[in-house]
Design a protein around this motif. Structure first.
Motif, mmCIF file in Angstrom:
data_model
loop_
_atom_site.group_PDB
_atom_site.id
_atom_site.type_symbol
_atom_site.label_atom_id
_atom_site.label_comp_id
_atom_site.label_asym_id
_atom_site.label_seq_id
_atom_site.Cartn_x
_atom_site.Cartn_y
_atom_site.Cartn_z
ATOM 1 N N SER A 48 7.456 20.033 0.813
ATOM 2 C CA SER A 48 7.283 20.905 1.982
ATOM 3 C C SER A 48 6.673 20.172 3.169
ATOM 4 C CB SER A 48 6.421 22.115 1.616
ATOM 5 O OG SER A 48 5.117 21.700 1.245
ATOM 6 N N VAL A 49 6.108 18.980 2.939
ATOM 7 C CA VAL A 49 5.549 18.192 4.042
ATOM 8 C C VAL A 49 6.420 16.987 4.391
ATOM 9 C CG1 VAL A 49 3.178 18.912 3.588
ATOM 10 C CG2 VAL A 49 4.053 16.837 2.503
ATOM 11 N N GLY A 50 7.539 16.822 3.679
ATOM 12 C CA GLY A 50 8.426 15.704 3.948
ATOM 13 C C GLY A 50 7.974 14.429 3.270
ATOM 14 N N GLY A 51 8.608 13.346 3.662
ATOM 15 C CA GLY A 51 8.298 12.043 3.078
ATOM 16 C C GLY A 51 9.039 11.820 1.765
ATOM 17 N N PHE A 52 8.770 12.649 0.794
ATOM 18 C CA PHE A 52 9.416 12.545 -0.509
ATOM 19 C C PHE A 52 10.714 13.337 -0.507
ATOM 20 C CE2 PHE A 52 4.973 11.769 -1.305
ATOM 21 C CZ PHE A 52 5.014 10.670 -2.154
ATOM 22 N N TYR A 53 11.685 12.839 -1.229
ATOM 23 C CA TYR A 53 12.954 13.539 -1.385
ATOM 24 C C TYR A 53 13.579 13.083 -2.696
ATOM 25 C CZ TYR A 53 14.989 9.137 0.304
ATOM 26 O OH TYR A 53 15.338 7.827 0.459
ATOM 27 N N SER A 54 14.543 13.850 -3.186
ATOM 28 C CA SER A 54 15.250 13.413 -4.385
ATOM 29 C C SER A 54 16.650 12.975 -3.976
ATOM 30 C CB SER A 54 15.302 14.517 -5.436
ATOM 31 O OG SER A 54 16.166 15.554 -5.044
ATOM 32 N N ARG A 55 17.168 12.046 -4.749
ATOM 33 C CA ARG A 55 18.524 11.554 -4.514
ATOM 34 C C ARG A 55 19.117 11.187 -5.859
ATOM 35 N NH1 ARG A 55 18.594 6.364 -5.691
ATOM 36 N NH2 ARG A 55 16.950 4.946 -5.071
ATOM 37 N N PRO A 56 20.442 11.097 -5.934
ATOM 38 C CA PRO A 56 21.067 10.699 -7.195
ATOM 39 C C PRO A 56 20.563 9.324 -7.650
ATOM 40 C CG PRO A 56 22.708 11.594 -5.710
ATOM 41 C CD PRO A 56 21.440 11.443 -4.903
ATOM 42 N N ARG A 57 20.323 9.216 -8.949
ATOM 43 C CA ARG A 57 19.884 7.947 -9.523
ATOM 44 C C ARG A 57 21.039 6.945 -9.449
ATOM 45 N NH1 ARG A 57 20.678 5.166 -13.958
ATOM 46 N NH2 ARG A 57 21.997 6.797 -14.828
ATOM 47 N N HIS A 94 18.596 12.811 -10.840
ATOM 48 C CA HIS A 94 17.998 12.404 -9.566
ATOM 49 C C HIS A 94 16.707 11.641 -9.803
ATOM 50 C CE1 HIS A 94 19.898 15.041 -6.222
ATOM 51 N NE2 HIS A 94 20.811 14.607 -7.051
ATOM 52 N N VAL A 95 16.310 10.889 -8.796
ATOM 53 C CA VAL A 95 15.024 10.201 -8.767
ATOM 54 C C VAL A 95 14.273 10.645 -7.520
ATOM 55 C CG1 VAL A 95 15.754 8.160 -10.073
ATOM 56 C CG2 VAL A 95 16.025 8.200 -7.575
ATOM 57 N N VAL A 96 12.970 10.417 -7.530
ATOM 58 C CA VAL A 96 12.136 10.673 -6.361
ATOM 59 C C VAL A 96 12.122 9.410 -5.519
ATOM 60 C CG1 VAL A 96 9.801 11.189 -5.551
ATOM 61 C CG2 VAL A 96 10.670 12.277 -7.628
ATOM 62 N N ASP A 97 12.359 9.585 -4.236
ATOM 63 C CA ASP A 97 12.296 8.460 -3.306
ATOM 64 C C ASP A 97 11.352 8.864 -2.180
ATOM 65 O OD1 ASP A 97 12.791 5.989 -2.148
ATOM 66 O OD2 ASP A 97 14.971 6.183 -2.292
ATOM 67 N N TYR A 98 10.967 7.896 -1.359
ATOM 68 C CA TYR A 98 10.013 8.162 -0.288
ATOM 69 C C TYR A 98 10.423 7.424 0.973
ATOM 70 C CZ TYR A 98 5.701 8.357 2.379
ATOM 71 O OH TYR A 98 4.774 8.576 3.368
ATOM 72 N N ASP A 99 10.354 8.148 2.066
ATOM 73 C CA ASP A 99 10.565 7.595 3.406
ATOM 74 C C ASP A 99 9.691 8.444 4.317
ATOM 75 O OD1 ASP A 99 11.376 7.107 6.045
ATOM 76 O OD2 ASP A 99 13.479 6.887 5.495
ATOM 77 N N PRO A 100 8.699 7.851 4.965
ATOM 78 C CA PRO A 100 7.776 8.645 5.774
ATOM 79 C C PRO A 100 8.453 9.429 6.898
ATOM 80 C CG PRO A 100 7.426 6.299 6.147
ATOM 81 C CD PRO A 100 8.390 6.421 5.012
ATOM 82 N N GLU A 101 9.684 9.060 7.248
ATOM 83 C CA GLU A 101 10.405 9.741 8.326
ATOM 84 C C GLU A 101 11.196 10.967 7.852
ATOM 85 O OE1 GLU A 101 9.896 8.794 11.471
ATOM 86 O OE2 GLU A 101 8.538 7.300 10.626
ATOM 87 N N VAL A 102 11.266 11.180 6.547
ATOM 88 C CA VAL A 102 12.043 12.302 6.020
ATOM 89 C C VAL A 102 11.321 13.618 6.308
ATOM 90 C CG1 VAL A 102 12.843 13.394 3.873
ATOM 91 C CG2 VAL A 102 13.250 10.971 4.275
ATOM 92 N N SER A 103 12.073 14.575 6.814
ATOM 93 C CA SER A 103 11.549 15.906 7.155
ATOM 94 C C SER A 103 11.272 16.709 5.893
ATOM 95 C CB SER A 103 12.567 16.664 8.009
ATOM 96 O OG SER A 103 12.823 15.965 9.192
ATOM 97 N N PRO A 104 10.510 17.802 6.040
ATOM 98 C CA PRO A 104 10.309 18.699 4.899
ATOM 99 C C PRO A 104 11.658 19.080 4.279
ATOM 100 C CG PRO A 104 8.853 19.321 6.677
ATOM 101 C CD PRO A 104 9.785 18.257 7.223
#
Length: 114
Positions: free
Chosen positions: A88-97, A73-83
Protein backbone atom coordinates in the motif's frame (compact mmCIF):
# COMPACT_ATOMS: atom_id res chain seq x y z
CA UNK A 1 2.15 -28.93 17.19
CA UNK A 2 -0.30 -26.11 16.45
CA UNK A 3 -2.26 -26.00 13.20
CA UNK A 4 -0.28 -22.95 12.12
CA UNK A 5 3.06 -24.66 12.68
CA UNK A 6 1.78 -27.72 10.82
CA UNK A 7 0.81 -25.42 7.93
CA UNK A 8 4.28 -23.86 7.98
CA UNK A 9 5.77 -27.33 7.72
CA UNK A 10 3.35 -28.26 4.90
CA UNK A 11 4.46 -25.20 2.91
CA UNK A 12 8.12 -26.03 3.42
CA UNK A 13 8.75 -23.18 5.84
CA UNK A 14 10.56 -25.14 8.51
CA UNK A 15 14.17 -24.25 9.21
CA UNK A 16 15.58 -27.15 7.18
CA UNK A 17 13.60 -26.18 4.07
CA UNK A 18 13.83 -22.40 4.02
CA UNK A 19 16.19 -20.59 1.67
CA UNK A 20 19.52 -19.69 3.25
CA UNK A 21 19.38 -16.12 1.96
CA UNK A 22 20.73 -13.96 4.78
CA UNK A 23 20.16 -10.42 3.50
CA UNK A 24 17.78 -8.59 1.24
CA UNK A 25 19.24 -7.79 -2.17
CA UNK A 26 18.04 -4.18 -2.04
CA UNK A 27 18.53 -1.03 0.00
CA UNK A 28 15.07 -0.18 1.33
CA UNK A 29 14.13 3.49 1.46
CA UNK A 30 12.81 4.99 4.68
CA UNK A 31 9.26 5.38 3.30
CA UNK A 32 9.10 1.62 2.77
CA UNK A 33 10.62 0.43 6.08
CA UNK A 34 7.23 -0.54 7.52
CA UNK A 35 5.71 -1.92 4.31
CA UNK A 36 3.75 -5.13 4.74
CA UNK A 37 6.00 -7.13 2.37
CA UNK A 38 9.09 -6.09 4.34
CA UNK A 39 7.40 -7.17 7.58
CA UNK A 40 6.67 -10.58 6.01
CA UNK A 41 10.27 -10.85 4.76
CA UNK A 42 11.54 -10.12 8.26
CA UNK A 43 9.43 -13.04 9.48
CA UNK A 44 10.92 -15.13 6.66
CA UNK A 45 14.43 -14.42 7.94
CA UNK A 46 13.43 -15.07 11.57
CA UNK A 47 11.98 -18.45 10.61
CA UNK A 48 15.08 -19.15 8.54
CA UNK A 49 17.29 -18.37 11.53
CA UNK A 50 15.28 -20.71 13.74
CA UNK A 51 14.04 -17.88 15.95
CA UNK A 52 10.77 -18.13 17.83
CA UNK A 53 7.96 -16.47 15.89
CA UNK A 54 4.43 -16.00 17.28
CA UNK A 55 1.80 -18.24 15.73
CA UNK A 56 -0.22 -15.29 14.40
CA UNK A 57 2.84 -14.01 12.51
CA UNK A 58 3.58 -17.46 11.12
CA UNK A 59 -0.04 -17.72 10.00
CA UNK A 60 0.13 -14.38 8.14
CA UNK A 61 3.43 -15.38 6.60
CA UNK A 62 2.21 -18.80 5.47
CA UNK A 63 -0.81 -17.29 3.72
CA UNK A 64 1.27 -14.53 2.12
CA UNK A 65 3.84 -17.01 0.79
CA UNK A 66 1.11 -19.37 -0.42
CA UNK A 67 -0.37 -16.55 -2.53
CA UNK A 68 3.04 -15.77 -4.06
CA UNK A 69 3.83 -19.41 -4.75
CA UNK A 70 0.37 -20.14 -6.21
CA UNK A 71 1.11 -17.52 -8.88
CA UNK A 72 4.81 -18.46 -9.12
CA UNK A 73 5.67 -14.86 -8.21
CA UNK A 74 8.54 -13.33 -6.29
CA UNK A 75 8.78 -10.11 -4.29
CA UNK A 76 10.84 -7.42 -5.96
CA UNK A 77 11.66 -3.86 -4.90
CA UNK A 78 12.02 -0.57 -6.72
CA UNK A 79 11.68 2.61 -4.67
CA UNK A 80 9.91 4.28 -7.62
CA UNK A 81 7.05 1.76 -7.76
CA UNK A 82 3.67 3.23 -6.78
CA UNK A 83 1.32 1.67 -4.24
CA UNK A 84 -0.03 -1.61 -5.58
CA UNK A 85 -1.74 -4.85 -4.58
CA UNK A 86 1.33 -6.08 -2.70
CA UNK A 87 2.29 -2.85 -0.95
CA UNK A 88 0.00 0.00 0.00
CA UNK A 89 3.03 2.31 0.27
CA UNK A 90 4.71 1.15 -2.95
CA UNK A 91 8.30 0.12 -3.45
CA UNK A 92 7.58 -3.59 -3.21
CA UNK A 93 5.73 -5.46 -5.93
CA UNK A 94 5.31 -9.03 -7.10
CA UNK A 95 6.28 -10.29 -10.51
CA UNK A 96 6.50 -13.69 -12.20
CA UNK A 97 9.50 -15.71 -11.05
CA UNK A 98 12.25 -16.05 -13.64
CA UNK A 99 14.64 -18.98 -13.80
CA UNK A 100 17.43 -16.59 -12.79
CA UNK A 101 15.57 -15.76 -9.53
CA UNK A 102 16.14 -19.28 -8.28
CA UNK A 103 14.23 -22.51 -7.97
CA UNK A 104 10.45 -22.84 -7.87
CA UNK A 105 9.22 -21.70 -4.47
CA UNK A 106 11.73 -18.84 -4.26
CA UNK A 107 9.95 -15.74 -2.90
CA UNK A 108 12.66 -13.05 -3.17
CA UNK A 109 13.65 -11.71 -6.59
CA UNK A 110 17.29 -11.97 -7.54
CA UNK A 111 18.57 -8.49 -8.47
CA UNK A 112 20.43 -9.80 -11.51
CA UNK A 113 17.43 -11.71 -12.92
CA UNK A 114 17.01 -11.44 -16.68
Amino acid sequence: MSGVKAAARRYGLTRDNVSTTQHLPWTIERDHQDAYPLRRLRIHFRIEAGEAVPDDEINKYVHWVARLRARDHVVDYDPEVSPNDLSSVGGFYSRPRRDSDGPEGTIIAHPDAD
